[in-house]
Write a protein that holds these residues in place. Structure first.
Motif, PDB file in Angstrom:
ATOM      1  N   THR A 244      -7.410  -0.052   6.281  1.00 56.64           N
ATOM      2  CA  THR A 244      -7.177   0.723   5.050  1.00 56.64           C
ATOM      3  C   THR A 244      -8.362   0.659   4.095  1.00 56.64           C
ATOM      4  O   THR A 244      -8.361   1.349   3.074  1.00 56.64           O
ATOM      5  CB  THR A 244      -5.938   0.198   4.321  1.00 56.64           C
ATOM      6  OG1 THR A 244      -6.178  -1.156   3.894  1.00 56.64           O
ATOM      7  CG2 THR A 244      -4.717   0.226   5.237  1.00 56.64           C
ATOM      8  N   PHE A 245      -9.371  -0.169   4.402  1.00 54.16           N
ATOM      9  CA  PHE A 245     -10.545  -0.354   3.539  1.00 54.16           C
ATOM     10  C   PHE A 245     -10.128  -0.764   2.127  1.00 54.16           C
ATOM     11  O   PHE A 245     -10.838  -0.463   1.150  1.00 54.16           O
ATOM     12  CB  PHE A 245     -11.396   0.916   3.489  1.00 54.16           C
ATOM     13  CG  PHE A 245     -11.913   1.338   4.831  1.00 54.16           C
ATOM     14  CD1 PHE A 245     -13.025   0.733   5.395  1.00 54.16           C
ATOM     15  CD2 PHE A 245     -11.265   2.328   5.554  1.00 54.16           C
ATOM     16  CE1 PHE A 245     -13.502   1.122   6.643  1.00 54.16           C
ATOM     17  CE2 PHE A 245     -11.730   2.718   6.799  1.00 54.16           C
ATOM     18  CZ  PHE A 245     -12.846   2.113   7.345  1.00 54.16           C
ATOM     19  N   ASN A 246      -8.964  -1.393   2.015  1.00 53.92           N
ATOM     20  CA  ASN A 246      -8.426  -1.835   0.715  1.00 53.92           C
ATOM     21  C   ASN A 246      -8.284  -0.689  -0.278  1.00 53.92           C
ATOM     22  O   ASN A 246      -8.398  -0.886  -1.494  1.00 53.92           O
ATOM     23  CB  ASN A 246      -9.316  -2.947   0.116  1.00 53.92           C
ATOM     24  CG  ASN A 246      -9.331  -4.204   0.961  1.00 53.92           C
ATOM     25  OD1 ASN A 246      -8.300  -4.604   1.500  1.00 53.92           O
ATOM     26  ND2 ASN A 246     -10.494  -4.818   1.105  1.00 53.92           N
ATOM     27  N   THR A 247      -8.053   0.506   0.233  1.00 61.21           N
ATOM     28  CA  THR A 247      -7.871   1.667  -0.634  1.00 61.21           C
ATOM     29  C   THR A 247      -6.512   1.575  -1.325  1.00 61.21           C
ATOM     30  O   THR A 247      -5.487   1.438  -0.656  1.00 61.21           O
ATOM     31  CB  THR A 247      -7.949   2.969   0.181  1.00 61.21           C
ATOM     32  OG1 THR A 247      -9.178   2.985   0.919  1.00 61.21           O
ATOM     33  CG2 THR A 247      -7.878   4.188  -0.728  1.00 61.21           C
ATOM     34  N   PRO A 248      -6.466   1.670  -2.646  1.00 63.79           N
ATOM     35  CA  PRO A 248      -5.191   1.544  -3.363  1.00 63.79           C
ATOM     36  C   PRO A 248      -4.181   2.609  -2.942  1.00 63.79           C
ATOM     37  O   PRO A 248      -4.510   3.787  -2.829  1.00 63.79           O
ATOM     38  CB  PRO A 248      -5.603   1.742  -4.836  1.00 63.79           C
ATOM     39  CG  PRO A 248      -7.052   1.399  -4.883  1.00 63.79           C
ATOM     40  CD  PRO A 248      -7.613   1.826  -3.561  1.00 63.79           C
ATOM     41  N   GLY A 249      -2.953   2.168  -2.696  1.00 62.29           N
ATOM     42  CA  GLY A 249      -1.859   3.081  -2.404  1.00 62.29           C
ATOM     43  C   GLY A 249      -1.665   3.435  -0.949  1.00 62.29           C
ATOM     44  O   GLY A 249      -0.640   4.028  -0.596  1.00 62.29           O
ATOM     45  N   VAL A 250      -2.600   3.077  -0.073  1.00 65.42           N
ATOM     46  CA  VAL A 250      -2.497   3.476   1.330  1.00 65.42           C
ATOM     47  C   VAL A 250      -1.316   2.789   2.006  1.00 65.42           C
ATOM     48  O   VAL A 250      -0.503   3.425   2.695  1.00 65.42           O
ATOM     49  CB  VAL A 250      -3.807   3.170   2.089  1.00 65.42           C
ATOM     50  CG1 VAL A 250      -3.637   3.414   3.587  1.00 65.42           C
ATOM     51  CG2 VAL A 250      -4.937   4.026   1.549  1.00 65.42           C
ATOM     52  N   VAL A 251      -1.203   1.491   1.831  1.00 68.67           N
ATOM     53  CA  VAL A 251      -0.118   0.750   2.476  1.00 68.67           C
ATOM     54  C   VAL A 251       1.245   1.238   1.985  1.00 68.67           C
ATOM     55  O   VAL A 251       2.201   1.335   2.760  1.00 68.67           O
ATOM     56  CB  VAL A 251      -0.278  -0.763   2.208  1.00 68.67           C
ATOM     57  CG1 VAL A 251       0.901  -1.540   2.768  1.00 68.67           C
ATOM     58  CG2 VAL A 251      -1.580  -1.272   2.805  1.00 68.67           C
ATOM     59  N   GLU A 252       1.343   1.572   0.699  1.00 67.55           N
ATOM     60  CA  GLU A 252       2.627   1.960   0.113  1.00 67.55           C
ATOM     61  C   GLU A 252       3.051   3.380   0.499  1.00 67.55           C
ATOM     62  O   GLU A 252       4.250   3.631   0.709  1.00 67.55           O
ATOM     63  CB  GLU A 252       2.568   1.861  -1.419  1.00 67.55           C
ATOM     64  CG  GLU A 252       2.424   0.458  -1.946  1.00 67.55           C
ATOM     65  CD  GLU A 252       0.992  -0.049  -1.948  1.00 67.55           C
ATOM     66  OE1 GLU A 252       0.753  -1.191  -2.376  1.00 67.55           O
ATOM     67  OE2 GLU A 252       0.094   0.707  -1.505  1.00 67.55           O
ATOM     68  N   TYR A 253       2.096   4.309   0.620  1.00 69.44           N
ATOM     69  CA  TYR A 253       2.476   5.715   0.718  1.00 69.44           C
ATOM     70  C   TYR A 253       2.011   6.428   1.986  1.00 69.44           C
ATOM     71  O   TYR A 253       2.479   7.529   2.270  1.00 69.44           O
ATOM     72  CB  TYR A 253       1.927   6.482  -0.502  1.00 69.44           C
ATOM     73  CG  TYR A 253       2.378   5.913  -1.821  1.00 69.44           C
ATOM     74  CD1 TYR A 253       3.704   5.967  -2.208  1.00 69.44           C
ATOM     75  CD2 TYR A 253       1.458   5.292  -2.673  1.00 69.44           C
ATOM     76  CE1 TYR A 253       4.119   5.447  -3.428  1.00 69.44           C
ATOM     77  CE2 TYR A 253       1.869   4.767  -3.897  1.00 69.44           C
ATOM     78  CZ  TYR A 253       3.198   4.846  -4.264  1.00 69.44           C
ATOM     79  OH  TYR A 253       3.602   4.317  -5.462  1.00 69.44           O
ATOM     80  N   ALA A 254       1.110   5.853   2.758  1.00 64.93           N
ATOM     81  CA  ALA A 254       0.580   6.554   3.928  1.00 64.93           C
ATOM     82  C   ALA A 254       1.342   6.168   5.193  1.00 64.93           C
ATOM     83  O   ALA A 254       1.947   5.091   5.280  1.00 64.93           O
ATOM     84  CB  ALA A 254      -0.908   6.252   4.105  1.00 64.93           C
ATOM     85  N   HIS A 255       1.323   7.071   6.168  1.00 63.39           N
ATOM     86  CA  HIS A 255       1.863   6.796   7.497  1.00 63.39           C
ATOM     87  C   HIS A 255       0.711   6.417   8.427  1.00 63.39           C
ATOM     88  O   HIS A 255      -0.411   6.905   8.270  1.00 63.39           O
ATOM     89  CB  HIS A 255       2.577   8.029   8.059  1.00 63.39           C
ATOM     90  CG  HIS A 255       3.831   8.381   7.320  1.00 63.39           C
ATOM     91  ND1 HIS A 255       3.816   9.034   6.110  1.00 63.39           N
ATOM     92  CD2 HIS A 255       5.139   8.166   7.618  1.00 63.39           C
ATOM     93  CE1 HIS A 255       5.055   9.220   5.699  1.00 63.39           C
ATOM     94  NE2 HIS A 255       5.878   8.709   6.591  1.00 63.39           N
TER      95      HIS A 255
END
Length: 413
Positions: free
Chosen positions: A7-18
Motif C-alpha cells: 500500500t506504500f503507506n498511502t492513507p485510506g487504502v487499507v480502510e477503503y480499497a479492495h
C-alpha cells in the motif's frame, strides 16, 4: 507465506480499497460490484451520486490491474448491461498508473496495443499519476510531472500495485539482520542468509545473485595454477563452465555483446588478440560491466513453481549430497558442488486484455496478440492446475460462461 499488497503507506487504502490477493478479496469485490449497480438503480439518487457510485477505479497498471480492468469491462458489457440497461451511460472505468505506461515490464508492442485497446473500449488510462490518499468517496492522485493533486469521486477502488512484506516475515528479517530489505534474501541455492537449514522461495523472498567483482581475485587465483600472476586462455578453459554456472550474468553479458564464448570477452579486453598473458587488471576490465546484467526474478507463480521443484529435488537427494557450496565458487576437480544453483527458466508470460484477446511474450521476446492466442492461454492455464478435478471444474465453468454468460446472482455471496 507469500506476500501482502504493497500500500506504500498511502492513507485510506487499507480502510477503503479492495485487493487482489486472497479468495476473500474476490468475494468482496463481487459483492461490492453488485451492490454498486443495485444502489445506482435507486430512482431517488441524483445524477452526480449515480456517476460516483458507478465509477470503478483500478490503481496499478501491471498485469493484475490491467487484467482486472479488462475482465470487469467484459463483465459489464456482456452480462451486467443486460440487467441494468438504464444506467449504462453512467459506468466508467479508470486505470491509474504511476509510470508513463501500463504493462511496462512487457514488450513495447504489447504496451502500445493494450493502451490503444483500452482507449477504444472506453477504459480511461491515467498514467504518470501517483495516488496519495483514498477516502470513502474520493481518491486523490498527484501528477508526477506537475505536482498537481486532483480529487476524483469513485464508487469502488481496486488496489493492485505490487507486493509488500507480511508482518511475520518482517519480524523474522529483524531477527536475522535483514530488516532493511523488502524481502528475505537468499543465495542461489535458496538458503536464507545467516541461517542454517532455512530456505525461502516465492513472493516472500528474493535471490541475491552474487556479483562477479566480489570474487574476481578468487577466480583469477583459481585459474592461475602456476601462481605466476598471469594466465593464458588455455589455463582459463578449465573454469569457464563453472563461472557461467555460478554467475548467470556472464552469459547474459556475452549474449548482449554477441560473443560466442568467454574467451572472446577476454580477447576483446586485450590490445592484441594474440595469446597474450592475461593479468588481473585485464581480467577485471573484461568483467567490469558483467554485474550490470543482474536481473531480479519477477514475483510470479512461474518462478515460485520452479523454485519449489528445485528445492524438492535437492531435499530428496540431501543424504547423498551433504556437502553444500560454502565458498564463493567451487571448481571441477576441487570439490565441485553437488547441487547446481537455482536457475529460472522463463517460459514466457501472458497478458489478458479483454475482448477475448490475449498478448503473449515468449522467452525470445516474440510477441503474439489477438483472439487466437487466448486458446494458448487457456491451454497453459489448465495445464498448470493441480489435478484433473480442478481442470474439469475450471473448463466446465468456462463452457457455462460461453453458453449462459457470467453468473451475476447473489447466491455465491
Amino acid at each position: 507465506m507469500g506476500a501482502r499488497v504493497n500500500t506504500f503507506n498511502t492513507p485510506g487504502v487499507v480502510e477503503y480499497a479492495h485487493f487482489l490477493k486472497e479468495v476473500e478479496d474476490a468475494q468482496r469485490i463481487r459483492k461490492s460490484v453488485l451492490d454498486s449497480f443495485e444502489r445506482a438503480s435507486l430512482p431517488s439518487l441524483s445524477e452526480e451520486e449515480r456517476k460516483r457510485i458507478l465509477h470503478f477505479v483500478v490503481v496499478g497498471g501491471g498485469p493484475a490491474g490491467v487484467e482486472f480492468a479488462a475482465e470487469f469491462h467484459d463483465f459489464f458489457h456482456e452480462d451486467l448491461l443486460k440487467l441494468y440497461p438504464h444506467i449504462k451511460d453512467y459506468v466508467k472505468i479508470t486505470l491509474i498508473e504511476a509510470a508513463d505506461h501500463i504493462l511496462n515490464t512487457y514488450d513495447n508492442k504489447i504496451t502500445a496495443f493494450a493502451e490503444e485497446k483500452f482507449q477504444r473500449d472506453g477504459i480511461h488510462v491515467k498514467t504518470g499519476s501517483m495516488v496519495v490518499q483514498v477516502t470513502d468517496t474520493e481518491i486523490s492522485a498527484k501528477e508526477r510531472k506537475t505536482g498537481e493533486v486532483s480529487n476524483t469521486p469513485y464508487g469502488m477502488v481496486v488496489w493492485a500495485t505490487g507486493n509488500g512484506t507480511r508482518p511475520e516475515i518482517m519480524a523474522f528479517m529483524k531477527q536475522i539482520g535483514q530488516a532493511n530489505r523488502h524481502a528475505l534474501a537468499t543465495d542461489e541455492w535458496l538458503r536464507v542468509g545467516r541461517c542454517e537449514n532455512v530456505y525461502a522461495l516465492g513472493d516472500c523472498a528474493t535471490v541475491n545473485q552474487r556479483q562477479v567483482m566480489e570474487d574476481i581475485a578468487f577466480i583469477f587465483n583459481k585459474a592461475d595454477k602456476n601462481k605466476s600472476g598471469t594466465l593464458n586462455l588455455k589455463d582459463f578453459q578449465e573454469i569457464v563452465d563453472d563461472i557461467l554456472e555460478r554467475y548467470p550474468q556472464v552469459k547474459l553479458h556475452l549474449k548482449r555483446r554477441k560473443m560466442r564464448n568467454f574467451s572472446a570477452l577476454l580477447k576483446n579486453s586485450q590490445e592484441s588478440a594474440q595469446n597474450q598473458a592475461i593479468e588481473i587488471e585485464n581480467f577485471k576490465s573484461a568483467l567490469s560491466e558483467v554485474d550490470s546484467q543482474i536481473i531480479n526474478l519477477p514475483a510470479t507463480a512461474q518462478v515460485a513453481g520452479q523454485q519449489g521443484e528445485y528445492l524438492a529435488d535437492c531435499f530428496n537427494r540431501m543424504e547423498e549430497c551433504e556437502k553444500y557450496p560454502e565458498g564463493p565458487l567451487r571448481f571441477r576437480g576441487s570439490g565441485r558442488h553437488q547441487f547446481h544453483p537455482f536457475r529460472y527458466n522463463n517460459l514466457g508470460k501472458f497478458a489478458p486484455l479483454g475482448g477475448k484477446q490475449v498478448a503473449i511474450q515468449s522467452p525470445g521476446d516474440w510477441v503474439w496478440i489477438g483472439r487466437s492466442t487466448r486458446w494458448i492461454w487457456y491451454s497453459v492455464y489448465t495445464s498448470k492446475l493441480a489435478s484433473w478435478r480442478a481442470r474439469t471444474s475450471v473448463i466446465s465453468d468456462w463452457v457455462k460462461r460461453f453458453i449462459f454468460g457470467r453468473d451475476s446472482s447473489r447466491i455465491r455471496d
